[in-house]
Design an enzyme around this catalytic site. Structure first.
Site, PDB file in Angstrom:
ATOM      1  N   ILE A 565      -1.245  26.622  -2.463  1.00  8.18           N
ATOM      2  CA  ILE A 565      -0.591  25.359  -2.863  1.00  8.18           C
ATOM      3  C   ILE A 565       0.908  25.385  -2.604  1.00  8.18           C
ATOM      4  CG2 ILE A 565      -2.327  24.739  -4.582  1.00  8.18           C
ATOM      5  CD1 ILE A 565      -0.507  25.907  -6.728  1.00  8.18           C
ATOM      6  N   GLY A 566       1.412  26.456  -2.002  1.00  3.83           N
ATOM      7  CA  GLY A 566       2.832  26.488  -1.693  1.00  3.83           C
ATOM      8  C   GLY A 566       3.326  27.905  -1.490  1.00  3.83           C
ATOM      9  N   THR A 567       4.622  28.015  -1.277  1.00  5.67           N
ATOM     10  CA  THR A 567       5.272  29.312  -1.115  1.00  5.67           C
ATOM     11  C   THR A 567       6.478  29.381  -2.031  1.00  5.67           C
ATOM     12  OG1 THR A 567       6.613  28.468   0.702  1.00  5.67           O
ATOM     13  CG2 THR A 567       4.552  29.578   1.285  1.00  5.67           C
ATOM     14  N   GLY A 568       6.801  30.573  -2.466  1.00  2.88           N
ATOM     15  CA  GLY A 568       7.976  30.788  -3.300  1.00  2.88           C
ATOM     16  C   GLY A 568       9.070  31.458  -2.502  1.00  2.88           C
ATOM     17  N   GLY A 569      10.055  32.048  -3.210  1.00  2.00           N
ATOM     18  CA  GLY A 569      11.106  32.790  -2.528  1.00  2.00           C
ATOM     19  C   GLY A 569      10.512  33.918  -1.713  1.00  2.00           C
ATOM     20  N   GLY A 571       6.240  35.500  -0.921  1.00  2.00           N
ATOM     21  CA  GLY A 571       4.832  35.367  -1.235  1.00  2.00           C
ATOM     22  C   GLY A 571       4.335  33.933  -1.194  1.00  2.00           C
ATOM     23  N   LYS A 587       0.724  34.333  -7.518  1.00  2.00           N
ATOM     24  CA  LYS A 587       1.741  34.584  -6.491  1.00  2.00           C
ATOM     25  C   LYS A 587       1.382  35.910  -5.826  1.00  2.00           C
ATOM     26  CE  LYS A 587       6.264  34.117  -7.150  1.00  2.00           C
ATOM     27  NZ  LYS A 587       7.659  34.439  -7.569  1.00  2.00           N
ATOM     28  N   ASP A 687      18.874  32.430 -10.883  1.00  2.00           N
ATOM     29  CA  ASP A 687      18.390  31.513  -9.841  1.00  2.00           C
ATOM     30  C   ASP A 687      17.813  30.258 -10.485  1.00  2.00           C
ATOM     31  OD1 ASP A 687      17.986  30.645  -7.271  1.00  2.00           O
ATOM     32  OD2 ASP A 687      16.148  31.780  -6.937  1.00  2.00           O
TER      33      ASP A 687
END
Length: 850
Positions: A565-569, A571, A587, A687
């Site tokens: 469903i998406g990507t993080g900083g 992974g 993640k 962050d």
């Protein structure tokens, strides 16, 4: 003749030699190069360990992020944001050090400074991505030397100046992105030379000249984004030649004049955004030719006249926004043919007449906003056919008659606003059966009945005190009827507002004297946890022992991309439903990322931090798996995703009204206050961004992504570390010091708060806070224009309060910023010197200097 023959022979021989050299180059895959020269350039960059480079004197090809061809020459360099910040391109590009480099990806690599002219020496480049860094200065003319370039991405920086004319010589270019900078001036008049361009994004800059007619020559272009600039003039008729366009976004500019009739030639368009301009005239019937349109937004312009009935031909439409114009006449019945429509806003026009009786055909509609028009007559019972509707706003019209009982069958309805009309009769008691109804506003009508108090107890946002302004209407208390008959009626003598005020006072006193604490101490160290796996290398450690590795694999079908469903900083993020029915977010590090020490450290840091934290506004960690071949975290699943994504989606952003936005800000305050004050050692998140604020189905906020979080020594006022964070949110002092304090989070919180109120990142305001022109801006001018300005005294008070707090948090001197604890108390006490101001009177200067 002899001389001519000799000349021709020499020329032929030369041609043969050139051809042989070319063939040799093709066989080797490179031109002549020196391995030592490439190693020297890598050493000069200081991006890789000198010890490692010295141990690989023959080739640098084993370095992370480096790819070579068969001859051992570097062809690709790709480094990512997990590398330390503080690199410059100047040290890296010292002459023609990489003669065979074709792919350079430095997105999010921590670059600062300017782009040096030496960039033009990389003559073989086909791919250049410098996005999401800290670059400034102007774009060098030498970019025009990269004649083989196909992809050029320099988005999300502080690049200023004008676009160099040399850009138009990059005739192989297919993607060009310079969005989110401070580029000014004009779009090069010869932009049409880029015949192969498919994607062009110059949005969020300071371009201020008219659109060049040569744009019409970009016949292969599928995406054109120029929103949030100062582009003036009219839309050129040549735009009709861009027949491949799928996405056209020119919103938030200063465009004027009428829409060109040629707009109807863009028959492949699926998204058209022209809102927030000064476009005049009527909506041309030719727009009905855009039969593939899914999103259409022409709001906040000066369109007049009736809506063309031909709009009913746009049967693919899911979003239609025509608000804040001067449209007249009735809502055409043809609009009811848009059976795929999910969001419809025609508010703040001059539409009159009755609601179309066929409106029930819009079975997929989730939001209907017809407020602030001159619509009249009874509210049609056919609204009861909107089986997917969540939000209805018919306020500020001339509707009469009673509330149709059919509305009480809308089980998905979450918000109903019928205020400021001429409604009479009884308020249907069955409104209380709408279990999802969170907001009900019926103020300023002419009901001739008692207002059942059970509505106040079943609906979260109910304007009870304002009902006293309804004529001939008293407030009564009644048990909720089960058979339509009121069993008991009791007159309330005490004003509802007094009761609410008393309750709120009790809450304030409770909040002031209740001592919070970290309830969740560290259970065991991460190392101890890993050591006690009993040999099960693929086990999942968690609080209750109910999770199993095999459950995760089965739920995601071995992390199939369909569940991503998406990507993080770092992974990828997956959604998984466990056998017990619980939905979680995962993640997972990619295989290449597992091998990176910096990423492993961030991953382990996030585990260590979150196992110690438990707070309703901090994302919950359910478990994790740490293994050299498979590493993932298991989180609480947040249905609505990140605050950033919601704010950048017009439909979802409009669902975030002022009250919801203030509540989100309060949630972030609670989380940061807990981190800074209520834990054994203060924790600095480092962050805090809208990407790292997640929302659940109720649009409540949690703070996530603790990969860069840092414990502070309570015996030290500052601690030093490498720079971490996201460009645009990092505290100003970190540009000249690496001392980290909780005030760094306070600054980031200020940015996030402004972004939440404005609906977009406040980069222009941040760069000019001290200027008189910025301080003279009114809060109503910078607040999210997609929302109606707050009207009630309470809403104005709350928005002004959090805005004033945001500007205090953005103080350049960290010592003058408030602590999150003092922010929390200020919100609880609801103190603001601007409490009695009208919203349109409040300026940024007043907020900064209350």
């Amino acid at each position: 003749m002899i001389a001519s023959s000799i000349s021709n022979s020499v020329s032929s021989f030369a041609a043969v030699v050139v051809a042989l050299i070319s063939c040799a180059s093709l066989v080797l895959g490179s031109v002549e190069y020196s391995p030592e020269q490439e190693v020297k350039a890598l050493l000069a960059s200081e991006w890789w360990s000198p010890e490692y480079l010295n141990s690989t004197t023959t080739t640098p090809c084993k370095l992370p992020g480096i790819t070579c061809n068969r001859a051992g020459s570097i062809t690709r360099i790709s480094i990512y944001q997990f590398f330390p910040h503080g690199r410059t391109l100047g040290k890296f590009l010292n002459g023609s050090s990489f003669p065979n480099l074709v792919h350079l990806d430095l997105a999010g690599a921590g670059l600062y400074g300017s782009i040096p002219p030496e960039i033009g020496t990389l003559s073989k480049l086909t791919y250049l991505d410098l996005s999401f860094n800290y670059l400034s200065g102007i774009l060098p003319l030498s970019l025009g030397n990269l004649s083989q370039l196909e992809v050029l991405d320099i988005s999300f920086h502080q690049i200023s100046g004008q676009l160099p004319l040399s850009i138009t010589s990059l005739t192989h270019l297919m993607e060009f992105d310079v969005s989110f900078n401070a580029i000014n001036g004009f779009i090069p008049i010869h932009i049409g030379n880029l015949k192969n361009l498919r994607f062009l994004d110059m949005s969020e800059n300071m371009l201020d000249a008219p659109l060049p007619s040569s744009l019409g020559q970009l016949t292969k272009l599928t995406t054109l984004s120029l929103y949030s600039n100062y582009i003036a003039g009219s839309i050129p008729s040549e735009i009709g030649k861009m027949t491949s366009l799928d996405h056209l976004d020119l919103h938030d500019n200063m465009l004027m004049g009428q829409l060109p009739p040629t707009l109807g030639q863009l028959t492949n368009l699926s998204e058209l955004y022209l809102d927030s301009n000064q476009i005049i005239g009527s909506i041309p019937p030719s727009i009905a030719k855009l039969v593939y349109l899914v999103h259409l937004n022409l709001g906040a312009n000066m369109f007049h006249g009736p809506l063309p009935p031909e709009i009913g031909n746009l049967t693919s439409l899911e979003i239609l926004v025509l608000d804040e114009n001067q449209l007249t006449g009735a809502v055409p019945s043809a609009i009811c043919d848009l059976t795929n429509l999910q969001y419809l806003s025609l508010s703040r026009n001059q539409l009159n007449g009755l609601l179309p009786s066929r409106i029930e055909n819009l079975k997929k509609l989730t939001s209907l906003n017809l407020s602030s028009n001159i619509l009249m007559g009874p509210i049609t019972p056919s609204l009861g056919g909107l089986r997917s509707i969540q939000d209805i706003d018919l306020s500020y019209n001339h509707f009469n008659g009673s509330i149709p009982i059919e509305i009480c069958s809308l089980s998905t309805l979450a918000s109903l606003n019928l205020s400021n009309n001429l409604l009479v009769g009884e308020i249907p008691y069955k409104l209380a059966d709408l279990v999802n109804l969170a907001t009900l506003n019926l103020v300023s009508n002419h009901f001739n009945c008692c207002i059942p108090c059970y509505l106040d107890s079943t609906i979260r946002t109910f304007y009870a005190e304002e009902y006293l302004y309804n004529s001939s209407c008293l407030l009564f208390h009644a048990d909720r009827p089960s058979t339509g008959i009121i069993n008991k009626v009791k007159l309330i003598i005490v004003s509802t507002s007094v009761i609410l005020a008393s309750s709120f006072l009790v809450l304030i006193i409770w909040a002031m004297f209740f001592k919070r604490g970290c309830k969740n101490k560290k259970i065991k160290s991460l190392d101890e946890t890993i050591a006690k796996r009993n040999g099960d290398i693929f086990s999942v450690w968690n609080y209750d022992g109910n999770l199993a590795y095999k459950d995760i694999i089965q739920a995601t079908e071995d992390f199939d991309i369909r569940y991503c469903i998406g990507t993080g900083g770092y992974g990828s993020i997956y959604r998984a439903q466990l056998p017990n029915g619980k939905v979680v977010a995962l993640k997972k590090l990619h295989t290449s990322e597992v091998e990176e020490p910096a990423l492993r450290k961030s991953f382990e840091n996030e585990v260590k931090t979150l196992t110690e934290l438990k707070h309703r506004n901090i994302v919950r960690l359910y478990g994790f798996c740490l293994h050299k071949r498979c590493m993932f975290l298991i989180y609480q699943y947040m249905e609505r995703g990140s605050l950033f994504c919601v704010l950048n989606n017009d439909v979802e952003a409009m669902e975030l009204d002022w009250k919801k936005r203030v509540n989100i800000i309060k949630g972030i305050v609670n989380a940061l206050c807990y981190l800074h004050n209520d834990c054994t050692q203060p924790i600095v998140h480092r962050d805090v961004t809208t990407n790292n604020v997640l929302l659940n189905s109720e649009l409540e906020a949690v703070v996530a992504d603790f990969g860069t979080a840092k414990l502070l020594d309570p015996n030290s006022t500052t601690q030093t570390t490498i720079l971490a964070g996201t460009y645009g949110y990092i505290a100003l002092e970190l540009a000249y010091t690496i001392a980290v304090t909780v005030k760094c989070d306070v600054y980031s919180f200020g940015v996030v708060t402004l972004e939440t109120l404005m609906g977009k990142h406040p980069k222009e305001i941040l760069s000019s806070l001290s200027s008189s022109s910025t301080q003279n801006l009114k809060l109503i001018e910078i607040s999210d224009q997609r929302l109606v300005p707050p009207r009630s005294r309470l809403a104005v008070h709350n928005v002004a309060l959090v805005a004033s707090i945001a500007f205090a948090c953005l103080n350049a001197d960290p010592k003058l910023r408030p602590t999150m604890d003092s922010v929390s108390k200020q919100i609880a006490e609801r103190r603001t010197p601007l409490a009695d101001h009208c919203f349109h009177e409040i300026t940024i200067g007043c907020l900064m200097n209350p």
